[in-house]
Design a protein around this motif. Sequence first.
Motif, short mmCIF file in Angstrom:
data_model
loop_
_atom_site.label_atom_id
_atom_site.label_comp_id
_atom_site.label_asym_id
_atom_site.label_seq_id
_atom_site.Cartn_x
_atom_site.Cartn_y
_atom_site.Cartn_z
N SER A 252 0.57 -1.07 -0.09
CA SER A 252 -0.02 -0.01 -0.13
C SER A 252 0.93 1.37 -0.06
O SER A 252 2.31 1.09 0.19
CB SER A 252 -1.00 -0.18 1.11
OG SER A 252 -1.57 -1.09 1.38
N HIS B 266 -1.14 5.59 3.84
CA HIS B 266 -2.29 4.61 4.32
C HIS B 266 -1.88 3.87 5.54
O HIS B 266 -2.55 3.56 6.36
CB HIS B 266 -2.93 3.84 3.28
CG HIS B 266 -3.63 4.91 2.06
ND1 HIS B 266 -4.32 5.78 2.50
CD2 HIS B 266 -3.17 4.82 0.84
CE1 HIS B 266 -4.77 6.42 1.48
NE2 HIS B 266 -4.18 5.84 0.22
N GLU C 295 -1.60 5.61 8.75
CA GLU C 295 -2.65 6.03 9.07
C GLU C 295 -3.60 5.02 9.49
O GLU C 295 -4.62 4.94 10.05
CB GLU C 295 -3.85 6.81 8.04
CG GLU C 295 -3.17 7.92 7.42
CD GLU C 295 -3.97 8.56 6.43
OE1 GLU C 295 -4.67 7.88 5.75
OE2 GLU C 295 -3.86 9.77 6.09
N SER D 146 -5.25 2.57 7.82
CA SER D 146 -6.27 2.50 7.28
C SER D 146 -6.64 1.23 6.37
O SER D 146 -7.62 1.00 5.77
CB SER D 146 -6.62 3.99 6.33
OG SER D 146 -5.55 3.96 5.44
N VAL D 147 -5.57 0.66 6.28
CA VAL D 147 -5.48 -0.91 5.50
C VAL D 147 -6.03 -1.81 6.59
O VAL D 147 -5.41 -2.12 7.62
CB VAL D 147 -4.24 -1.15 4.96
CG1 VAL D 147 -4.11 -2.66 4.35
CG2 VAL D 147 -3.76 -0.04 4.09
N LYS E 269 -4.35 -0.39 -0.31
CA LYS E 269 -5.01 0.93 -0.65
C LYS E 269 -3.82 1.62 -1.36
O LYS E 269 -2.48 2.07 -0.74
CB LYS E 269 -5.26 1.74 0.45
CG LYS E 269 -6.60 1.34 1.22
CD LYS E 269 -7.05 2.38 2.20
CE LYS E 269 -8.53 1.93 2.89
NZ LYS E 269 -9.16 2.94 3.77
#
Length: 293
Positions: free
Chosen positions: A41, A45, A48, A50-51, A56
């Motif tokens: 990713s 990301h 963060e 967020s995966v 991502k």
Amino acid sequence: MRTIRKTWGEHLADGWIYLTMAFVIVVTLYPFVFVFSMSISKPIHVIEQSVWLFPKGFSLGAYKKVFENEMVWRSYYNTLFYTVVGTAINVVMTALAAYPLARRSFSLRRPMMVFIVITMFFGGGIIPMFILIQELGIYNTRWAILLPSAVSAFLIIIARTFFQTIPESLHESAKLDGANDISILVRIVLPLSQPILAVLTLFYAVNHWNSFFPAMMYLPEQKLQPLSLYLVKILVQNQEIMSEGMLDSFDRALYAIQLKYAMIIITVLPIMAIYPFLQKYFVQGVMIGSLKE
């Protein structure tokens, strides 16, 4: 042809088995998919967090940074050396030990089996082994990894049981033709033993590839250490992959987490790729080698 119809209870049992296996597959695969997704990713990301399953964005920057590190290549070479050479030594030593123990004509096979089994329950411990390695003069050498693990008592027993399934008439016929024990082993027994040889190869290779504790104990020199120990230093001891000057402060912060995921994939992927080619022999060899006729 008459078909047998299943009862409702049998359908429910099948459904429960399918659901259980699906759950096991998901639980098993999720960590691998997650780690791989994090490694490819975009770094922002990953930072963060967020995966959670699929990647991502897409970036191979972490792999590029890892392979720019000279110690990664050195550790990879060491791991390949220990795995290839160590597995070759292991398989040869195990076959040479198991073959005579499987022959009824070998008068000392029962006392020898007793000694081998005892080693599975009792050991000297870490300190006596460390002293032994030093006294043998192989401390901080590659032999410290290869010699102490040259053979496994458990796998000798498995190989011995498999060799016992080979008909005794083959040995007798070869003896009548003038063959000695070495010729019988090389020309008759081993060609008929591909399943158990594949099992031995897989067990020993996986053990060498994943092993890090012996290297931690006996190899203080970093240039001799395997990739698994390097991974331990990164994940457990939080040692940075990149040396000073290879990344600026922004990139170092950006890739700090993702580099660890990339290292995990680089470490486990080769041994995972080998297993499918040995799976059919692995299942057959374990089943035959675990039962005595």
